[in-house]
Enzyme design. Structure first.
Site: not given
Ligand code: NAG
Ligand code: NAG
Ligand code: NAG
Ligand code: NAG
Ligand code: NAG
Length: 370
Positions: A33, A280
């Site tokens: 994101h 991540d």
């Protein structure tokens, strides 16, 4: 007869001028994101939800929307001819974790990737069209939410990693630094929590907020924070088994889809393009699975590209990592296990053999996480 020899001639010409004759068949893109508000505030700082992060914590910011929009434009540029200019509900499929920031990231990316053209232009005032982003509840998202659904075996392995003498040894020289950091941040910062401080300050820095008086972004303590914070976060890919827990399910899905396509079994949705809007943790784990030994904390909107190519029915894979924002975006070739040197296509069979140990089927994952 004639067309066959022309085809041969073309192949020969391509070989002579060193042009690739391979044709792109499928692309899967896993991305993080965009820039978000911090997940945790530092007690000594006064940027709060009331006065600054008005959309709440862990939410996509305007910078984050732009990161993803730019990623979409980058994908449009790279795959323009392959994708076609129209959004196609059978060729293109998008999946996201069930977080506001990943759902919004997918939508921002799609705004850059599929601006409506021709008959898909539905509102002359708005160069945007709705495109579905699919998701499932977090606790059931075995595909993308790997780090977050309950898995006692994985938790056990994390505890082991955090007690690993090599890791404890790494933190030892930073004891004084962590004390300074604790005093500045107004909370006890330990090796187990230092990444949170890095995360929050990194975000403040990108957002252009003033540096705190206790940490100079140009000084050695900032470098220490980046080093220790990134190292702590690297626990997610410290062992091959944790890498498998982190991205093995998704890798299994992507490689399985490509294997199927190479056998003429096209999926009902996303036969050409699949986008996975994720975090991540999954991106870093996928990088580790693909043989990236240099540890990175994948920046906002960084992406792993999986490409399936065909050279007259000989299938091969290419893997890339892309990071950086706007016009600074870069592309790196990844050399996964079992494949030749970076830059050369990896025969599908070699890639499947090399990556087989990193895959986790759904039944296996469920069994191991019981
Ligand atoms: C935070 O505190 C500093 C120093 O006291 C002040 O200059 C700044 O305006 C405050 N910021 C906010 C968002 O309240
Ligand atoms: C949409 O994609 C499917 C699958 O790739 C393809 O068969 C179909 O022709 C495409 N439709 C259009 C209108 O391009
Ligand atoms: C931050 O560190 C740099 C490099 O050491 C130095 O030049 C600068 O003056 C420092 N800034 C502050 C506010 O202390
Ligand atoms: C590949 O095809 C088989 C047979 O149709 C199917 O069972 C399997 O789910 C497909 N794999 C993926 C990842 O879609
Ligand atoms: C992008 O990734 C490369 C390779 O891992 C790394 O060296 C570089 O620092 C990254 N850049 C950014 C802006 O994160």
């Amino acid at each position: 007869m004639l067309s066959v020899s022309i085809h041969r001639l073309l192949l020969l010409l391509c070989a002579l001028v060193g042009m690739a004759t391979t044709e792109l068949v499928h692309v899967s893109v896993l991305f993080r994101h965009g820039h978000r508000s911090p997940v945790q505030l530092l007690p000594s700082q006064n940027f709060t939800v009331d006065n600054y992060w008005k959309d709440g914590l862990g939410e996509l910011t305007n910078i984050g929307k732009m990161n993803e929009f730019n990623l979409g434009q980058f994908l449009r540029k790279r795959y323009d001819a392959f994708l076609g200019s129209r959004y196609n509900s059978s060729a293109h499929y998008v999946r996201s974790t069930d977080f506001d920031r990943t759902l919004m990231s997918a939508q921002s990316c799609l705004a850059g990737l599929f601006p409506p053209v021709g008959d898909q232009r539905w509102n002359s005032q708005l160069p945007w069209q709705p495109i579905p982003v699919h998701t499932v509840p977090k606790a059931k998202d075995y595909l993308l939410e790997a780090p977050d659904f309950p898995c006692p075996e994985r938790e056990r392995q994390f505890k082991q990693v955090n007690a690993d003498p090599a890791r404890l040894q790494f933190y030892r020289p930073y004891a004084d630094f962590l004390k300074r950091l604790s005093a500045g941040a107004g909370m006890a910062v330990t090796p187990a929590s230092v990444h949170k401080v890095l995360d929050t300050l990194w975000i403040n820095k990108v957002e252009g907020l003033p540096a705190p008086a206790w940490l100079n972004y140009s000084g050695p303590d900032w470098q220490r924070l980046v080093t220790v914070g990134s190292f702590q976060w690297n626990e997610y890919s410290w062992t091959p088994d944790l890498v498998r827990f982190g991205s093995g399910r998704l890798l299994d899905e992507i490689l399985g889809t490509m294997d199927n396509i190479s056998h003429g079994r096209l999926p009902d949705r996303g036969a050409r393009l699949r986008l996975y809007s994720d975090h991540d943790t999954t991106v870093a784990s996928a990088l580790a699975a693909l043989g990236n030994t240099e540890f990175v904390w994948p920046d906002f909107a960084s992406a792993v590209l999986f490409e399936l190519h065909s050279d007259s029915g000989q299938f091969s894979l290419k893997f890339f990592f892309s990071n950086g924002t706007g016009s600074q975006r870069q592309l790196f070739t990844l050399p996964p296990p079992g494949c030749p040197k970076p830059g050369q296509p990896c025969p599908l069979a070699s890639a499947l053999a090399g990556l087989a140990p990193m895959r986790l089927s759904l039944p296996e994952l469920i069994k191991r996480c019981r």
